[in-house]
Design a protein around this motif. Structure first.
Motif, mmCIF file in Angstrom:
data_model
loop_
_atom_site.group_PDB
_atom_site.id
_atom_site.type_symbol
_atom_site.label_atom_id
_atom_site.label_comp_id
_atom_site.label_asym_id
_atom_site.label_seq_id
_atom_site.Cartn_x
_atom_site.Cartn_y
_atom_site.Cartn_z
ATOM 1 N N LEU A 54 0.831 -1.199 0.000
ATOM 2 C CA LEU A 54 0.000 0.000 0.000
ATOM 3 C C LEU A 54 0.870 1.255 0.000
ATOM 4 N N MET A 55 1.933 1.221 0.807
ATOM 5 C CA MET A 55 2.871 2.358 0.844
ATOM 6 C C MET A 55 3.429 2.629 -0.553
ATOM 7 N N ARG A 56 3.851 1.581 -1.230
ATOM 8 C CA ARG A 56 4.395 1.750 -2.587
ATOM 9 C C ARG A 56 3.349 2.341 -3.539
ATOM 10 N N SER A 57 2.114 1.846 -3.411
ATOM 11 C CA SER A 57 1.073 2.326 -4.325
ATOM 12 C C SER A 57 0.722 3.775 -4.033
ATOM 13 N N ARG A 58 0.833 4.167 -2.753
ATOM 14 C CA ARG A 58 0.558 5.570 -2.424
ATOM 15 C C ARG A 58 1.684 6.471 -2.936
ATOM 16 N N TYR A 59 2.912 5.992 -2.833
ATOM 17 C CA TYR A 59 4.021 6.765 -3.408
ATOM 18 C C TYR A 59 3.792 6.955 -4.916
ATOM 19 N N SER A 60 3.447 5.861 -5.596
ATOM 20 C CA SER A 60 3.204 5.956 -7.045
ATOM 21 C C SER A 60 2.050 6.904 -7.342
ATOM 22 N N ALA A 61 1.024 6.899 -6.467
ATOM 23 C CA ALA A 61 -0.108 7.808 -6.665
ATOM 24 C C ALA A 61 0.334 9.266 -6.506
ATOM 25 N N PHE A 62 1.241 9.523 -5.546
ATOM 26 C CA PHE A 62 1.800 10.876 -5.435
ATOM 27 C C PHE A 62 2.552 11.227 -6.713
ATOM 28 N N ALA A 63 3.357 10.284 -7.198
ATOM 29 C CA ALA A 63 4.173 10.546 -8.393
ATOM 30 C C ALA A 63 3.299 10.827 -9.609
ATOM 31 N N LEU A 64 2.134 10.182 -9.666
ATOM 32 C CA LEU A 64 1.259 10.305 -10.836
ATOM 33 C C LEU A 64 0.128 11.303 -10.619
ATOM 34 N N GLY A 65 0.017 11.851 -9.388
ATOM 35 C CA GLY A 65 -1.026 12.834 -9.123
ATOM 36 C C GLY A 65 -2.414 12.236 -8.961
ATOM 37 N N ASP A 66 -2.484 10.987 -8.508
ATOM 38 C CA ASP A 66 -3.777 10.310 -8.349
ATOM 39 C C ASP A 66 -4.341 10.597 -6.950
ATOM 40 N N THR A 67 -4.941 11.789 -6.795
ATOM 41 C CA THR A 67 -5.423 12.181 -5.464
ATOM 42 C C THR A 67 -6.598 11.317 -5.011
ATOM 43 N N ALA A 68 -7.417 10.840 -5.934
ATOM 44 C CA ALA A 68 -8.569 10.012 -5.559
ATOM 45 C C ALA A 68 -8.089 8.736 -4.858
ATOM 46 N N TYR A 69 -7.021 8.146 -5.382
ATOM 47 C CA TYR A 69 -6.490 6.932 -4.755
ATOM 48 C C TYR A 69 -5.907 7.247 -3.378
ATOM 49 N N LEU A 70 -5.219 8.361 -3.266
ATOM 50 C CA LEU A 70 -4.627 8.738 -1.976
ATOM 51 C C LEU A 70 -5.716 8.913 -0.920
ATOM 52 N N LEU A 71 -6.808 9.563 -1.285
ATOM 53 C CA LEU A 71 -7.894 9.779 -0.324
ATOM 54 C C LEU A 71 -8.588 8.459 0.018
ATOM 55 N N ARG A 72 -8.744 7.605 -0.978
ATOM 56 C CA ARG A 72 -9.433 6.332 -0.772
ATOM 57 C C ARG A 72 -8.671 5.415 0.181
ATOM 58 N N THR A 73 -7.361 5.526 0.205
ATOM 59 C CA THR A 73 -6.546 4.644 1.030
ATOM 60 C C THR A 73 -6.093 5.316 2.326
ATOM 61 N N TRP A 74 -6.689 6.461 2.633
ATOM 62 C CA TRP A 74 -6.366 7.195 3.852
ATOM 63 C C TRP A 74 -7.325 6.746 4.950
ATOM 64 N N HIS A 75 -6.811 6.486 6.145
ATOM 65 C CA HIS A 75 -7.684 6.084 7.257
ATOM 66 C C HIS A 75 -8.684 7.204 7.536
ATOM 67 N N PRO A 76 -9.973 6.865 7.740
ATOM 68 C CA PRO A 76 -10.994 7.906 7.952
ATOM 69 C C PRO A 76 -10.671 8.847 9.109
ATOM 70 N N ASP A 77 -9.943 8.368 10.115
ATOM 71 C CA ASP A 77 -9.615 9.221 11.271
ATOM 72 C C ASP A 77 -8.719 10.400 10.895
ATOM 73 N N THR A 78 -7.884 10.233 9.889
ATOM 74 C CA THR A 78 -6.892 11.266 9.578
ATOM 75 C C THR A 78 -7.015 11.775 8.138
ATOM 76 N N ARG A 79 -7.988 11.274 7.400
ATOM 77 C CA ARG A 79 -8.141 11.635 5.991
ATOM 78 C C ARG A 79 -8.509 13.112 5.855
ATOM 79 N N PRO A 80 -7.776 13.866 5.047
ATOM 80 C CA PRO A 80 -8.149 15.271 4.834
ATOM 81 C C PRO A 80 -9.393 15.356 3.940
ATOM 82 N N ALA A 81 -10.106 16.459 4.046
ATOM 83 C CA ALA A 81 -11.314 16.628 3.239
ATOM 84 C C ALA A 81 -10.970 16.691 1.758
ATOM 85 N N ARG A 82 -9.846 17.308 1.462
ATOM 86 C CA ARG A 82 -9.380 17.343 0.078
ATOM 87 C C ARG A 82 -7.867 17.420 0.078
#
Ligand SMILES: [Zn+2]
Length: 120
Positions: free
Chosen positions: A32-60
Motif C-alpha cells: 500500500l505504501m508503494r502504491s501511495r508513493y506511485s499515486a503521489f508521483a502520478l497525481g492520483d489524489t482520488a487513490y490517496l484519499l481512498r486509502t487514507w484512514h478515515p480518522d486522519t483523511r483530509p477533506a481534500r
C-alpha cells in the motif's frame, strides 16, 4: 510499458497500476505504501484519499505541482503482512523541486479496515 514509479522493477500495470485501478488490493502495508508513493508521483489524489484512514483523511488534497517524485526506498517494515491488522513502513521518498533535490523521511502507520490496508 513503463516501469512502476515505486521502483519495484515491475511494469506499472503489473504493480501499483492494479491497485490504482481497483482491480487488486494491497496485500501488505508495504504494497500500500508503494502504491501511495506511485499515486503521489502520478497525481492520483482520488487513490490517496481512498486509502487514507478515515480518522486522519483530509477533506481534500492538493498536490504541490512543482514537486516531482523521483524515487522510493523502503528502509524498514514491521508487521503489515496478511497476518497482521497493523504495520509500519519506514521509507525515504526522493523528490526534486525548484530549489533542487530533497528527501522526505517518514515512518508511516498502516491499519487494516475490513481487510483493506489504510494509511494513518
Ligand atoms: Zn509499484
Amino acid at each position: 510499458m513503463h516501469d512502476c514509479p515505486c521502483g519495484s522493477g515491475r511494469t506499472y500495470g503489473a504493480c501499483c497500476g492494479r491497485l490504482h485501478a481497483g482491480t487488486a488490493g494491497a496485500e501488505t502495508a508495504e504494497a500500500l505504501m508503494r502504491s501511495r508513493y506511485s499515486a503521489f508521483a502520478l497525481g492520483d489524489t482520488a487513490y490517496l484519499l481512498r486509502t487514507w484512514h478515515p480518522d486522519t483523511r483530509p477533506a481534500r488534497l492538493d498536490l504541490a505541482g512543482e514537486r516531482r517524485w523521483t524515487g522510493l526506498e523502503i528502509v524498514e517494515t514491521s508487521g503489515g503482512t496478511a497476518f497482521h491488522s497493523s504495520g509500519t513502513v519506514a521509507f525515504r521518498a526522493h523528490y526534486r523541486d525548484p530549489e533542487g533535490p530533497g528527501v522526505q523521511e517518514e515512518t508511516s502507520e498502516f491499519l487494516r479496515i475490513e481487510g483493506a490496508w489504510h494509511y494513518r
